[in-house]
Design an enzyme around this catalytic site. Structure first.
Site, PDB file in Angstrom:
ATOM      1  N   TYR A   1       0.846  -1.195   0.000  1.00  0.00           N
ATOM      2  CA  TYR A   1       0.000   0.000   0.000  1.00  0.00           C
ATOM      3  C   TYR A   1       0.881   1.244   0.000  1.00  0.00           C
ATOM      4  CZ  TYR A   1      -3.081   3.717   1.388  1.00  0.00           C
ATOM      5  OH  TYR A   1      -3.762   4.906   1.410  1.00  0.00           O
TER       6      TYR A   1
ATOM      7  N   GLU B   1      -3.281   7.479  -4.364  1.00  0.00           N
ATOM      8  CA  GLU B   1      -3.134   6.183  -3.688  1.00  0.00           C
ATOM      9  C   GLU B   1      -2.896   5.065  -4.685  1.00  0.00           C
ATOM     10  OE1 GLU B   1      -5.914   4.737  -0.228  1.00  0.00           O
ATOM     11  OE2 GLU B   1      -6.598   3.766  -2.065  1.00  0.00           O
TER      12      GLU B   1
END
Ligand code: GDP
Ligand code: MN
Length: 362
Positions: free
Chosen positions: A101, A189
């Site tokens: 992530y 992201e």
């Protein structure tokens, strides 16, 4: 303004962040062609402005162009998290070894961007935060100092990745920050950022642009030189002048409405410009009602009315018309003959547009 994954990935590519090969399709046939061009196994991903598509059945695989076509057909008839699927991203399927992530957002309390990484990618950050908060590493970035390669390496070193991917991952983090800062993002992201047999890739993209910065960002699809901006609601807007455009957006938002886009026809537009603007705004798949909000000055309301009438045969949507000013009475009379009532009050018109958009999306 939320960007779709495929739009986010286009920006990633411009910043040198590696993305899987692929293209977006609006029909099963197109998906089949793209899959044939890619060759081998492909992944098909429903393009909706929501995460968690994997779990909801919006990410599927296919091992032939024929299968890709039937999977795309299935996805394109789906409603995912309340969104109708209008497009499907068709990409080469990666052999994923690890999912990471990486995300940057603004920490409002600190007034600074904050970088977050985790070796436990693939699931959303809220879930990681709940399950294993110790596995999220954060670093605030002072926008006046900037984000440097050593900072990217520091973050990457928290992920426990093997040496061969370390440099690639650090580079991606560095480029992600550059994009975040230059594009006036509120969120950038990559989840998951993958280490695959094929290399390091951004397998997903979530980019949210600060709407207050749109004036200096060019995400608009230019329509014959007229300023056109896409947003993510369902009310299409045709306005004249940048000030009225902003006022219209603010009013709709304030009343709980969601604009889908707006097109500014500028000053002194005639019927032909109005007709084209209306068709252009109404052609977007998300638009459920068109709100026309015009201030007559050099622009004549009767010309606007003629443009609306000329466009009407090509549009199968409810229209809400509000105009005031030059030749207002003539314009009202022309539209009334065709069964369209003009609202003079902007607030009332905006409320009506929101009502109609709700009726259409229910
Ligand atoms: P999201 O669920 O909306 O966040 O959609 P993602 O794009 O993140 O995809 C969800 C999951 O699908 C990822 O975490 C991966 O595990 C998987 N996935 C996506 N692309 C590929 C791929 O090319 N190969 C493999 N094996 N899995 C993939
Ligand atoms: Mn994801």
């Amino acid at each position: 303004m939320n960007l779709y994954e495929y739009q986010g990935k286009k920006i990633f590519a411009r910043y040198g962040i590696p993305v899987p090969r692929g293209e977006v399709a609006s029909s099963p046939e197109e998906a089949r062609r793209i899959a044939a061009e890619l060759g081998g196994e492909v992944v098909l991903k429903a393009q909706v402005l929501a995460g968690g598509r994997g779990k909801a059945g919006g990410v599927k695989f296919a091992s032939s162009p024929e299968e890709a076509e039937s999977v795309a057909k299935e996805l394109l008839s789906m409603k995912l998290k309340g969104f109708k699927v209008e497009k499907v991203l068709v990409e080469q399927k990666l052999n994923i070894r690890r999912e990471i992530y990486a995300g940057i957002t603004i920490d409002r309390a600190e007034g600074k961007p904050v970088f977050m990484v985790s070796g436990e990618g693939g699931v959303d950050i809220e879930t990681i935060a709940e399950r294993s908060p110790e596995k999220i590493f954060t670093r605030h970035v002072d926008p006046f100092v900037g984000f440097y390669p050593y900072m990217a390496r520091e973050l990457a070193s928290e992920l426990g990745i093997e040496r061969e991917s370390f440099k690639r991952i650090s580079e991606v983090l560095l480029k992600l920050y550059r994009l975040f800062s230059e594009k006036d993002a509120q969120l950038a992201e990559i989840n998951p950022l993958v280490i695959a047999d094929e290399g390091v890739f951004a397998a997903d993209a979530k980019v949210v642009i600060d709407e207050d910065a749109l004036f200096r960002q060019d995400f608009g699809v230019k329509s014959k030189g007229l300023p056109y901006v896409e947003l993510d609601g369902s009310i299409g807007c045709v306005v004249n002048g940048a000030g009225l455009a902003m006022a219209t957006m603010d009013t709709l938002k304030h009343l709980g409405g969601e604009p889908a886009n707006f097109l500014d026809i500028g000053g002194g537009a005639g019927r032909e410009v109005m007709r084209e603007a209306l068709l252009r705004v109404a052609s977007h798949p998300r638009v459920k009602v068109v709100f026309i909000n015009i201030l007559g000055g050099i622009t004549r309301c009767d010309e606007i009315a003629r443009g609306i009438l000329a466009a009407r045969e090509g549009i199968n949507l409810p229209l809400v018309v509000r105009f005031r000013g030059t030749r207002e009475e003539e314009g009202i009379a022309l539209l009334r003959e065709a069964g369209i009532e003009v609202e003079r009050d902007m607030l009332k018109a905006a409320k009506l547009a929101i009502e109609k958009s709700r009726e259409a999306t229910e």
